[in-house]
Write a protein that holds these residues in place. Structure first.
Motif, PDB file in Angstrom:
ATOM      1  N   GLU A 223       1.048  -1.058   0.065  1.00 24.20           N
ATOM      2  CA  GLU A 223       0.634   0.032  -0.005  1.00 24.20           C
ATOM      3  C   GLU A 223       1.025   1.047   0.278  1.00 24.20           C
ATOM      4  O   GLU A 223       0.730   1.804  -0.894  1.00 24.20           O
ATOM      5  CB  GLU A 223      -0.849  -0.143   1.005  1.00 24.20           C
ATOM      6  N   HIS A 224       1.523   1.726   0.764  1.00 21.26           N
ATOM      7  CA  HIS A 224       2.305   2.534   1.245  1.00 21.26           C
ATOM      8  C   HIS A 224       3.786   2.836   1.147  1.00 21.26           C
ATOM      9  O   HIS A 224       4.751   3.963   1.197  1.00 21.26           O
ATOM     10  CB  HIS A 224       2.244   3.481   1.907  1.00 21.26           C
ATOM     11  N   THR A 238       1.919   6.418  -2.243  1.00 23.44           N
ATOM     12  CA  THR A 238       0.306   4.960  -2.611  1.00 23.44           C
ATOM     13  C   THR A 238       1.515   4.625  -3.394  1.00 23.44           C
ATOM     14  O   THR A 238       1.523   5.278  -4.241  1.00 23.44           O
ATOM     15  CB  THR A 238      -0.646   6.013  -2.306  1.00 23.44           C
ATOM     16  N   HIS A 261      -7.483   5.849  -1.979  1.00 22.46           N
ATOM     17  CA  HIS A 261      -6.428   6.630  -1.213  1.00 22.46           C
ATOM     18  C   HIS A 261      -7.596   7.725  -2.232  1.00 22.46           C
ATOM     19  O   HIS A 261      -7.635   9.026  -1.768  1.00 22.46           O
ATOM     20  CB  HIS A 261      -5.573   6.590  -1.119  1.00 22.46           C
TER      21      HIS A 261
END
Length: 309
Positions: A223-224, A238, A261
């Motif tokens: 994800e990150h 992201t 997001h």
């Protein structure tokens, strides 16, 4: 830009849940039920090989259930907001993930991503250096289990307090009731063991739970991690992975994380149509999970000397 190509602005537009979106999510729940039933059937077989396949199947089902719960957190699965908790609580029960607690923390994560106030529910800190030790610790997040035990102990007598800011009394009440349910759930499992059904508890819950821990970590990791976590720009902080239909289904669209997001209330099944713009404007976009994990292992290898000091 052609008429069929989304503009970058559309990537950030919200979209309400339609009847079709609700039907898609209901179908995913039905598939999950079939997956769990298959895992149960295989896990109770006398052959250890077949039983092992069943355990892994259940682990995959429990992992997938948390990703479905994630969609419920955002109220993007049903047109009725009430249904999200009704379905979300049982989805998180096998992995002891409180729907209401996860929702509060996760919405804060969306609000504060790219700032020091970022508070994701699952404990792996993607802002720290990526090492083999950090990955090993993340694969089996014992600290979360300790936190769950503490939360249950505090919720049973009603003493639990949120320690990440202010929450509404209604949310606190919901969180307390869910951790109390987890206490009952664990007590029922313990009772089954005392009554001679320990083998079933181990095969149907404990072993799948243990296998699902690293499985879920690997789903969440892209994800990150290795993104610009000092930026509040979702196109920089992201990652999205194009993936296949199988990985998109299993992660419930978690691979399309920039899209999520950018507009967190958009039903997951409608994120794919925004992926063209993500590929054009996103800084961290991989084609496959293999490509992503190759990047991770290169970073771990690069940091090996630092980790040894």
């Amino acid at each position: 830009m052609s008429q069929n190509t989304l503009s970058p602005q559309l990537l950030f537009q919200r979209a309400a849940v339609r009847g079709k979106d609700e039907a898609v999510f209901t179908g995913k729940i039905c598939v999950l039920v079939i997956l769990v039933a298959t895992g149960v059937l295989l896990s109770v077989q006398s052959s250890y090989v077949v039983a092992a396949v069943g355990v892994v199947t259940l682990a995959a089902a429990y992992t997938h259930a948390v990703e479905l719960q994630h969609q419920c957190l955002h109220h993007s699965a049903f047109r009725s907001s009430r249904m999200h908790r009704v379905i979300g609580v049982p989805l998180g029960t096998p992995m002891l993930v409180s729907y209401s607690h996860y929702r509060v923390r996760h919405l804060q994560h969306h609000r504060y991503l790219g700032t020091p106030q970022d508070t994701e529910f699952f404990g792996f800190d993607t802002r720290k250096q990526l090492t083999l030790g950090a990955l090993a610790k993340g694969l089996f997040d014992v600290s979360r289990l300790v936190a769950v035990a503490r939360d249950i102990a505090q919720c049973v007598p009603g003493r639990w307090q949120y320690d990440m800011g202010q929450i509404a009394p209604k949310s606190r009440k919901a969180i307390i009731s869910e951790y109390r349910w987890f206490g009952i759930f664990i007590a029922l499992l313990a009772t089954a063991c005392v009554m001679g059904e320990g083998s079933l508890v181990v095969r149907l819950w404990l072993l799948p739970f243990i296998v699902a821990m690293p499985m879920h970590f690997l789903v969440e990791l892209p994800e990150h991690v290795l993104c610009d976590t000092s930026s509040v720009d979702v196109l920089r902080n992201t990652r999205s992975i194009t993936g296949s239909w199988l990985t998109t289904w299993f992660t419930n669209g978690n691979n399309l994380h920039i899209e999520h997001h950018a507009a967190m209330n958009v039903p997951i099944n409608r994120l794919r149509e925004r992926h063209t713009d993500t590929r054009e404007f996103g800084l961290h976009v991989q084609r496959t999970y293999f490509e992503f994990f190759t990047i991770v292992m290169r970073e771990v290898w690069k940091n090996r000397k630092t980790a040894d000091r």
